[in-house]
Design a protein around this motif. Structure first.
Motif, PDB file in Angstrom:
ATOM      1  N   GLU C 258       0.724  -1.624  -0.284  1.00  0.00           N
ATOM      2  CA  GLU C 258      -0.134  -0.247   0.491  1.00  0.00           C
ATOM      3  C   GLU C 258       0.674   1.049  -0.102  1.00  0.00           C
ATOM      4  OE1 GLU C 258      -3.227   0.443  -1.054  1.00  0.00           O
ATOM      5  OE2 GLU C 258      -4.357  -1.798  -0.050  1.00  0.00           O
ATOM      6  N   LEU C 259       2.277   0.627  -0.789  1.00  0.00           N
ATOM      7  CA  LEU C 259       2.495   2.632  -0.802  1.00  0.00           C
ATOM      8  C   LEU C 259       2.166   2.898  -2.113  1.00  0.00           C
ATOM      9  CD1 LEU C 259       5.018   5.118  -0.340  1.00  0.00           C
ATOM     10  CD2 LEU C 259       6.041   2.891  -1.559  1.00  0.00           C
ATOM     11  N   ALA C 260       1.617   4.198  -2.642  1.00  0.00           N
ATOM     12  CA  ALA C 260       0.818   5.078  -3.682  1.00  0.00           C
ATOM     13  C   ALA C 260       1.872   6.630  -3.773  1.00  0.00           C
ATOM     14  CB  ALA C 260      -0.491   4.734  -2.851  1.00  0.00           C
ATOM     15  N   PRO C 261       3.143   6.085  -3.954  1.00  0.00           N
ATOM     16  CA  PRO C 261       3.943   6.970  -3.889  1.00  0.00           C
ATOM     17  C   PRO C 261       3.714   8.868  -4.442  1.00  0.00           C
ATOM     18  CG  PRO C 261       4.937   6.002  -5.622  1.00  0.00           C
ATOM     19  CD  PRO C 261       3.879   5.147  -4.476  1.00  0.00           C
ATOM     20  N   THR C 262       2.777   8.580  -5.555  1.00  0.00           N
ATOM     21  CA  THR C 262       1.816   9.734  -5.567  1.00  0.00           C
ATOM     22  C   THR C 262       1.576  10.582  -5.123  1.00  0.00           C
ATOM     23  OG1 THR C 262       1.657   8.765  -8.071  1.00  0.00           O
ATOM     24  CG2 THR C 262       0.931  10.620  -7.470  1.00  0.00           C
ATOM     25  N   TYR C 263       0.759  10.601  -3.809  1.00  0.00           N
ATOM     26  CA  TYR C 263       0.757  11.323  -2.664  1.00  0.00           C
ATOM     27  C   TYR C 263       2.051  11.830  -1.703  1.00  0.00           C
ATOM     28  CZ  TYR C 263      -3.175   9.044  -4.876  1.00  0.00           C
ATOM     29  OH  TYR C 263      -4.037   8.950  -5.972  1.00  0.00           O
ATOM     30  N   ASP C 264       2.784  11.811  -2.004  1.00  0.00           N
ATOM     31  CA  ASP C 264       4.039  12.098  -0.893  1.00  0.00           C
ATOM     32  C   ASP C 264       5.242  12.519  -2.128  1.00  0.00           C
ATOM     33  OD1 ASP C 264       5.378  12.917   0.939  1.00  0.00           O
ATOM     34  OD2 ASP C 264       5.818  10.793   1.901  1.00  0.00           O
ATOM     35  N   ALA C 265       5.026  13.815  -2.368  1.00  0.00           N
ATOM     36  CA  ALA C 265       6.184  14.373  -2.959  1.00  0.00           C
ATOM     37  C   ALA C 265       7.793  14.447  -2.485  1.00  0.00           C
ATOM     38  CB  ALA C 265       5.795  15.638  -3.987  1.00  0.00           C
TER      39      ALA C 265
ATOM     40  N   LEU E 259      -9.673  13.416 -17.737  1.00  0.00           N
ATOM     41  CA  LEU E 259      -9.080  14.310 -16.683  1.00  0.00           C
ATOM     42  C   LEU E 259      -8.813  13.129 -15.578  1.00  0.00           C
ATOM     43  CD1 LEU E 259      -8.525  17.070 -15.372  1.00  0.00           C
ATOM     44  CD2 LEU E 259     -10.862  17.177 -14.482  1.00  0.00           C
ATOM     45  N   ALA E 260      -7.353  13.849 -14.640  1.00  0.00           N
ATOM     46  CA  ALA E 260      -7.039  13.258 -13.832  1.00  0.00           C
ATOM     47  C   ALA E 260      -6.547  14.305 -12.965  1.00  0.00           C
ATOM     48  CB  ALA E 260      -5.983  11.899 -14.392  1.00  0.00           C
ATOM     49  N   PRO E 261      -7.808  14.782 -12.387  1.00  0.00           N
ATOM     50  CA  PRO E 261      -6.409  16.158 -11.434  1.00  0.00           C
ATOM     51  C   PRO E 261      -5.534  15.536 -10.556  1.00  0.00           C
ATOM     52  CG  PRO E 261      -8.656  15.201 -10.222  1.00  0.00           C
ATOM     53  CD  PRO E 261      -8.258  14.394 -11.819  1.00  0.00           C
ATOM     54  N   THR E 262      -4.908  14.605 -10.645  1.00  0.00           N
ATOM     55  CA  THR E 262      -4.272  13.847  -9.339  1.00  0.00           C
ATOM     56  C   THR E 262      -2.497  14.546  -9.641  1.00  0.00           C
ATOM     57  OG1 THR E 262      -5.421  12.610  -8.436  1.00  0.00           O
ATOM     58  CG2 THR E 262      -3.088  12.992  -7.885  1.00  0.00           C
ATOM     59  N   TYR E 263      -2.458  14.618 -10.756  1.00  0.00           N
ATOM     60  CA  TYR E 263      -1.344  14.755 -11.669  1.00  0.00           C
ATOM     61  C   TYR E 263      -1.599  16.906 -11.855  1.00  0.00           C
ATOM     62  CZ  TYR E 263      -1.683   9.987 -11.394  1.00  0.00           C
ATOM     63  OH  TYR E 263      -1.791   8.714 -11.071  1.00  0.00           O
ATOM     64  N   ASP E 264      -1.879  16.834 -11.978  1.00  0.00           N
ATOM     65  CA  ASP E 264      -1.914  18.282 -12.451  1.00  0.00           C
ATOM     66  C   ASP E 264      -2.046  19.406 -10.910  1.00  0.00           C
ATOM     67  OD1 ASP E 264      -1.546  21.138 -13.157  1.00  0.00           O
ATOM     68  OD2 ASP E 264      -3.608  21.158 -14.522  1.00  0.00           O
ATOM     69  N   ALA E 265      -1.154  19.496 -10.366  1.00  0.00           N
ATOM     70  CA  ALA E 265      -1.829  20.100  -8.582  1.00  0.00           C
ATOM     71  C   ALA E 265      -2.154  21.780  -9.412  1.00  0.00           C
ATOM     72  CB  ALA E 265      -0.294  20.469  -7.994  1.00  0.00           C
ATOM     73  N   SER E 266      -1.469  22.760 -10.679  1.00  0.00           N
ATOM     74  CA  SER E 266      -2.058  23.931 -10.139  1.00  0.00           C
ATOM     75  C   SER E 266      -3.659  23.914 -11.293  1.00  0.00           C
ATOM     76  CB  SER E 266      -1.590  24.320 -12.249  1.00  0.00           C
ATOM     77  OG  SER E 266      -2.471  23.585 -12.888  1.00  0.00           O
TER      78      SER E 266
END
Lengths: 287, 287, 287, 287, 287, 287
Positions: C258-265, E259-266
């Motif tokens: 359950e590591l989902a690295p996208t959510y921890d920049a 649209l996958a908004p996670t990948y565009d923090a802006s």
């Protein structure tokens, strides 16, 4: 040796004057990170500390002291060229020596930990009986890193060439090679994260002390914005209490290193670093 | 005074009905942040709390109670214009007064802490013997901020004009001016972060209580998504335990303020806020 | 059953060989997340763990053991198709069975927690007296999630069909339905976060043990990079101490999910996961 | 009217002196965003522009001019209190008037677009025949926004009360109400994004011109770091060419508004803003 | 087939009513992404579109039409379980069929592109002479992806089983296998990004048309927030002009996917998607 | 000269073999960034390119060629120590020379642009009549940067010491000092961004050509993930068309430099870099 030292003036740290003369503590930035082994970016540390420092109050309710009560200056950032450690080390050494010779306390804002070397060198020259407190996640006692001798991973090794190991205390290290840990165990100069503020104060005693804080000593949950985060570190109040506990010691120099703000978009790491700087400003001038 | 109150309906908080009538607790969002001193964005707090609330279960294993057991509504967000605090304060006051007069418990979701002022005003009018529990990193007792009197940095100063200082308890504050701390020390109404849930419950006793939570009371490692993060705060379980410990008190109003989700891309701050809301929903309706 | 298993080779975990033969522990990635209920992205977990693993040393000062002392391989990632759980489960089961039949310890890197099911199944087939330690924020005992039976929210329910409940120990769960908690309370197989390492070691005793770590057992401040963060979790050293305490047990399989690295920049979650993997590599091969 | 104007000194824009006296152009920051309708944060714009400006060269190969050839100062940031537009407007007006009366060109760095109002007012007072070029995604001609008259959505409406509509040219607006567009169409003072630099230069002619750039005129792909991004904007070179084309005009004031750097972690928006400032510095001093 | 369809109500798209009855167009969200091949997260697309839609005006200066002039509803989000495509496809099909049978235009907000399949199926059933316009970076004509037939990479392959290839027009695809491109070249139903709005309108003619927009047809600079970004795409105005050019056609259904908004923090990708939805609302109801 | 070259094997670029022998093109990573003047992090470029390359197809519809048709290897990453440019340059030179002497085409993945120097040196030694195409935002013709001669800002200056200026063509530079631009204008070897693919192809003619792409030649909207972004660059299709237009030339070496993925959380910059690598693989092996 650089022909001249260039200082870039910026927004000063909260409450600081920009004129160095007459100050008891002189803050200056060391924006350099060329030997960082994992994630570079500590060059942006000094600017980030200043930028957020205004979110803090000048008053510390623990020490019950206020920055307004002390004389401290922010000299700005040394201009350090990326890619050439020797020029950077020379510049930091030369500027530190100036501050020391004026009877002031130099306080470096990093920047990578390697830059503590010239700071400690210059302070040590004026204080041969110097002792060094080293807060860090890493031992930093390697002889080299990938063939490079002047590396942030070997900074304390270099320091130990002129400051005797018995006068260096490593605190809260949790990462290193077996050889590094065995050597420290043998020398008896490693304290675990459970060490109390009183023990540290007593170890220092009346000796002149240089305090070097590699901020990655903090747990990455508190301080993700650094080049080589290491899980399992200490929490903010632990580090703050150690530093508050040293308020009666004889500080002759200090630094706060390894903030790499790029890796913490929340800016919390920068604010943590700024609050540590505030604590050290107040603690180092209490005596 | 606004001519009319506009409520924007959105995805309700987990398990909430959207009809206000018949509910014991009425949640409503206060999306406003114009006086935020450092980092604005608390206007996005209410929407963020609702958006992530579904990651939680409705059951709390500590209180052993389930949201399904209680009647609570999510009224949506008040439409508050950026840049004019008076209009915003009036709208919050008017809507809170409606809820109070219907015998319901108003629960504001912030939004900046200044908006606790009209909430507490309206609740106090119906409960003259009101006591106020104030969880916060900051004292919020300034008389003004850069010349602005109605500021999130002075909200408790304004509250203390109609609620006697002896009936306000500040908990876990770690930032303020010397004057603010000295005043609180003199008044004896400041408790450190080490205060126990039982002490808080006993302080409240049988009095009607308003609980205002400025979420920056939490450590920034737990809650980076806020306008003025202050290192050295309390951890989640500490705050949760305080709130759980108040489950037998007589709650008449509460708020959860200062989530600014923009500064925490991991969404953890929003989830923390949502879980605090869940805890307060269950705790405030237990009695 | 898939006709063939495809393994994608990548940068191996720090110090690992890539040849499976002769290794005592075989790491392999399970990049799949199709049933994740809140935030998908655990498919990127295995690659992230490997990518950052080099920031760690191979030496663990707590266990005083070095990865260089043990034989472990990184087999790479299983190729798992998004959107079809059955194909993914079959592939994981088949590859685990191969490792088990070679007398090696399988160690899965997730990926969503559902994939622990085929891992445990294959290990259980060879170890009928298997006991299972389950570290997790969530009970994972649902019978289904929105009509889907094979879900990461029901993985332990499926495991409990072939491993008797008395041989499963749930540790530190803090989220679930009332039914899930009541069932665990009745079965007596739930331990709170205050459980000591010794208690866990004693519960395992001499039985072959499978250790499944859903990393969201950690507090979100330490580990924000996961699909369903739940505030109020344990800190890094707690989890590490539990695992270190099991160093004398008889490990037959384990996973880190359950590591989902996208959510921890900040990459801290990935480094935390990598250090847990290092700890488990050393602990599982100590006996 | 504020009793005194406070200027916060920081790292100056690339190559700028910090002494205002003797400069032809005086840059100053206006860190205020309290009326921003969607995403606040323009208060951080001026600092971000300065911080990144060093990535640019001082030489512009299009204009074939170098910043080193001109005299310009960076006066620092005005201290503007969040939450009270009137105080902010007064301070900007007062400081602009000082610059204008010294025969210098004021150049404001925003900050929200509302602050162009006091800038233009002060410049207009000294130049009654002033014409205004307005680059923006939005018409900004609303009479109010949610009941607030002094709003960034109504700034040009306020300007049009003292500068005749025939002397205001709106360029490249792509968002507004039907009423706003119809009014502009009737007045004939709206130019589409296809307008040529020559047309703009000819429209200005020999009149004293104030150029206000709301950076959201740029496409969000180029400039995501702003409060109200609007898809379908102009690309960087288009805007740059318009500004270069005005190099022979008689500039008497200008501003660059609405950078909100928080929303663009790549820093590109800040660099774009800095390059526009460089272009305007060179263009406004060419004549 | 699902027993019942569950709709989650949320903040409606700007200006939309929430009652479906009487609307000409019915928007609904399809939050599902289990077969996404690279980066999941399109499940958060519908909520993100609604959340930011308020930054737009209701008026479109190109079409010179206002959303206030048309009747459209936002029905909310279908509750779709992660990990089981068949349940999701059934739910979308069933709800679309309801809308179609009521004589309304269904408009799906994605969510992954696979969900266009049940939308087009239901619309086709009522319109056997349907033609389909397919805007996309990818051909989506694979027969399977890693053994999974129902995949977002094969959606148009499935559509082509019931809509004849001659009635499907692929526009601006720039990624695919050689076989996919050769097949389209042979069929003559692929148009490059240089195709004019008039050509598209003429191709449609008087036939009922379904328009499916996979937003990754846009260049990643404009639209980074998507699962499989492909460099070299079209800019916003190109896509908008195509859609505006279809304003006189006979629209019977449409969707805006991926649209996958996670990948565009802006948040720019979300705003772009919202503006495309606004354009399609106005264009599809013009005839 | 390093005693030995260490190559770190990782996930190969899409479709690449890992065995170097027999390949026509040999990709290898140069993870080094110590002289980066603004934002470091190009060391992470090679890994990021490989990590995302799988989102691309192997087929290019413009060249109508497929990666499956050509023989290319990914040798992995050179182990380059941070902080010592000479060691890094030596390692790159030595490895490139090996590839060249085997009659293969070396293809470097950066890493900072300084590393193009040893690549071109080694290729030039075997091809004395070499010409060099230099795509870049910056002239890179400085003699030093802050006293450091070996800098990414001076790489083309160093190249021009052994490749005659008449055989170097600078394309699309938009940033530099007046001296740099004047020198290039005098030498006539600078082409603006409007240059056509045919002009470039004709300039190369039948000569052996080395193509060095500093990716910051692209506009920052397309490619924010780089150390020194410069607004006003070329769009993706322009660069791609230039490279496609060179498909009939005699390529003897090439590189793709200056991806710093940290600064683009959307990963788009990495995908752009990967697609440029795909284009160059196909173009350089077409003749």
């Amino acid at each position: 040796v650089p022909d001249e030292i260039t200082l870039l003036k910026g927004t000063p740290f909260i409450g600081a004057r920009t004129e160095v003369e007459g100050a008891r503590v002189v803050l200056f930035g060391c924006p350099f990170d060329s030997t960082t082994s994992f994630r570079p970016g500590a060059r942006f540390g000094p600017a980030a500390i200043r930028q957020v420092s205004d979110v803090l109050e000048t008053y510390c309710p623990i020490l019950q002291r206020d920055l307004e009560d002390i004389a401290y200056a922010d000299a700005g950032d040394l201009l350090l060229p990326p890619g050439d450690s020797r020029i950077a080390l020379d510049a930091v050494h030369q500027f530190t020596a100036q501050i020391v010779s004026a009877g002031q306390i130099p306080a470096g804002l990093g920047g990578e930990h390697l830059l503590s070397l010239p700071l400690i060198q210059a302070v040590h020259k004026a204080n041969p009986d110097l002792c060094v407190l080293h807060f860090d996640a890493h031992m930093d006692m390697r002889t080299e890193y990938l063939g490079v001798r002047l590396s942030h991973a070997s900074v304390m090794r270099h320091v130990s060439k002129f400051v005797d190991s018995s006068r260096i205390l490593h605190v809260a290290q949790r990462s290193g090679t077996r050889a590094e840990f065995d050597a420290a165990a043998n020398a008896g100069n490693l304290r675990e994260a459970t060490v109390s503020p009183v023990e540290l104060r007593d170890w220092v005693g009346k000796r002149p002390v240089y305090v070097t804080v590699d901020l990655d000593v903090l747990d990455p949950s508190v301080f993700p914005g650094t080049g080589t985060p290491e899980p399992g570190g200490v929490y903010f109040n632990i580090l703050q209490n150690w530093l508050v506990g040293l308020a009666d010691c004889h500080w002759v120099g200090w630094d706060v290193m390894e903030l790499a703000p790029t890796y913490d978009a929340s800016q919390v790491s920068s604010i943590v670093a700024a609050k540590i700087v505030r604590t050290m400003l107040l603690s180092s001038t209490n005596g």
